[in-house]
Design a protein around this motif. Structure first.
Motif, PDB file in Angstrom:
ATOM      1  N   CYS A  24       0.683  -1.187   0.001  1.00 42.33           N
ATOM      2  CA  CYS A  24      -0.189   0.037  -0.005  1.00 42.33           C
ATOM      3  C   CYS A  24       0.880   1.207  -0.036  1.00 42.33           C
ATOM      4  N   ARG A  26      -0.169   4.464   0.552  1.00 40.72           N
ATOM      5  CA  ARG A  26      -0.540   5.435   1.755  1.00 40.72           C
ATOM      6  C   ARG A  26       0.452   5.900   2.664  1.00 40.72           C
ATOM      7  N   CYS A  27       0.798   4.943   3.497  1.00 36.17           N
ATOM      8  CA  CYS A  27       1.822   5.244   4.399  1.00 36.17           C
ATOM      9  C   CYS A  27       3.169   5.898   3.827  1.00 36.17           C
ATOM     10  N   SER A 208      -5.933   3.608   0.883  1.00 32.89           N
ATOM     11  CA  SER A 208      -5.255   2.657   1.354  1.00 32.89           C
ATOM     12  C   SER A 208      -5.300   1.310   0.740  1.00 32.89           C
ATOM     13  N   GLY A 209      -4.447   0.231   0.545  1.00 29.86           N
ATOM     14  CA  GLY A 209      -4.568  -0.829   0.104  1.00 29.86           C
ATOM     15  C   GLY A 209      -5.115  -1.882   0.741  1.00 29.86           C
ATOM     16  N   CYS A 212      -2.487  -4.658   3.463  1.00 27.82           N
ATOM     17  CA  CYS A 212      -1.803  -4.302   4.691  1.00 27.82           C
ATOM     18  C   CYS A 212      -2.526  -4.674   5.952  1.00 27.82           C
ATOM     19  N   THR A 214      -2.370  -3.574   8.830  1.00 30.10           N
ATOM     20  CA  THR A 214      -2.662  -2.703  10.048  1.00 30.10           C
ATOM     21  C   THR A 214      -3.914  -1.937   9.667  1.00 30.10           C
ATOM     22  N   CYS A 215      -4.340  -1.493   8.705  1.00 31.50           N
ATOM     23  CA  CYS A 215      -5.503  -0.688   8.351  1.00 31.50           C
ATOM     24  C   CYS A 215      -6.837  -1.627   8.687  1.00 31.50           C
TER      25      CYS A 215
HETATM   26  S1  SF4 Z   1      -1.650   1.085   7.610  1.00 32.78           S
HETATM   27 FE1  SF4 Z   1      -3.157   1.455   5.961  1.00 32.78          FE
HETATM   28  S2  SF4 Z   1      -2.520   3.208   4.793  1.00 32.78           S
HETATM   29 FE2  SF4 Z   1      -0.719   2.407   5.931  1.00 32.78          FE
HETATM   30  S3  SF4 Z   1       0.165   0.928   4.428  1.00 32.78           S
HETATM   31 FE3  SF4 Z   1      -1.259  -0.342   5.660  1.00 32.78          FE
HETATM   32  S4  SF4 Z   1      -3.354  -0.118   4.546  1.00 32.78           S
HETATM   33 FE4  SF4 Z   1      -1.747   1.445   3.790  1.00 32.78          FE
END
Ligand code: SF4
Length: 227
Positions: A24, A26-27, A208-209, A212, A214-215
């Motif tokens: 992703c 976005r980060c 965001s992808g 990942c 985390t999201c």
């Molecule tokens: S935490 Fe969210 S925004 Fe960051 S890389 Fe992962 S999916 Fe993308």
């Protein structure tokens, strides 16, 4: 999200061309414009890579793999910084900045680049790491100061844990399988990858992808607060 007048950092990390771009972006965008990075928990990674790299200080290249040109590993763990990247003839503000693992001085005046891995991941292949190693090669061949050197070979030196060692005398260790995976030079692929990366950075905040965790975790966690 509004962009500041200029990015918080204009140096691209070689490793961002592998993991970041394939999951992703976005980060990554936030990292470069605001210098805020997601926390990483990777216990032992630093210790294992330092131990592995130290084994090869001053090693002869052909002892690592017979395909490698005669030379000696004379440098390790140094930062390299490139001139600003020129993409399709256009100057950009972006440069490469990274710390390589091992570099050889070859008898013929070229150099060789080796990236160390302690891993059993299926991802440890030449295609996945090619843009990362090319980024180091670009910085070594086009440094911000001093003379560039031709990078004649690039490769991954992979240790995969296979066994435990030692007797019951309090002395123990891990045994590994060692594999050298050569990575062919592919400058056109690197330039295409870095052009895509710079396009993302210069654009608006990406979505965001889906891959990942985390999201996915944060969305699931925040949904609980609404119950
Ligand atoms: S935490 Fe969210 S925004 Fe960051 S890389 Fe992962 S999916 Fe993308």
């Amino acid at each position: 999200m509004k962009k500041p007048a200029k990015p918080a950092r204009e140096y691209i990390s070689p490793s961002d061309l592998t993991f970041g771009l394939t999951t992703c972006t976005r980060c990554l965008w936030i990292k470069y414009w605001y210098k805020i990075s997601a926390p990483l928990t990777m216990p032992l990674v630093g210790t294992l890579s330092t131990l592995q790299e130290e084994r090869f200080h001053n090693a002869d290249m052909p002892t690592i793999d017979p395909s490698l040109r005669p030379g000696t590993l004379t440098k390790w763990g140094e930062f390299v910084k490139s001139k600003p990247l020129v993409i399709n003839g256009v100057d950009t503000r972006w440069r490469i900045l990274g710390k390589y693992d091992l570099v050889s001085t070859n008898v013929d005046g070229t150099i060789g680049l080796i990236d160390c891995k302690v891993s059993d991941s299926q991802r440890d292949n030449a295609a996945f790491y090619s843009p990362q190693l090319e980024a180091y090669a670009y910085a070594l061949e086009n440094p911000t100061a001093g003379k560039g050197h031709t990078v004649a070979s690039m490769g991954l030196l992979i240790w995969k844990f296979t066994t435990t060692l030692g007797d019951n005398d309090g002395s123990h260790g891990f045994g590994v399988d060692q594999k050298y995976v050569g990575v062919e030079r592919d400058t056109p692929n690197f330039l295409a990858t870095i052009a895509k990366f710079i396009d993302i950075l210069e654009g608006d905040l990406p979505d965001s992808g889906p891959t990942c965790t985390t999201c996915s975790y944060l969305l699931a966690r925040n949904a609980l607060d609404k119950l």
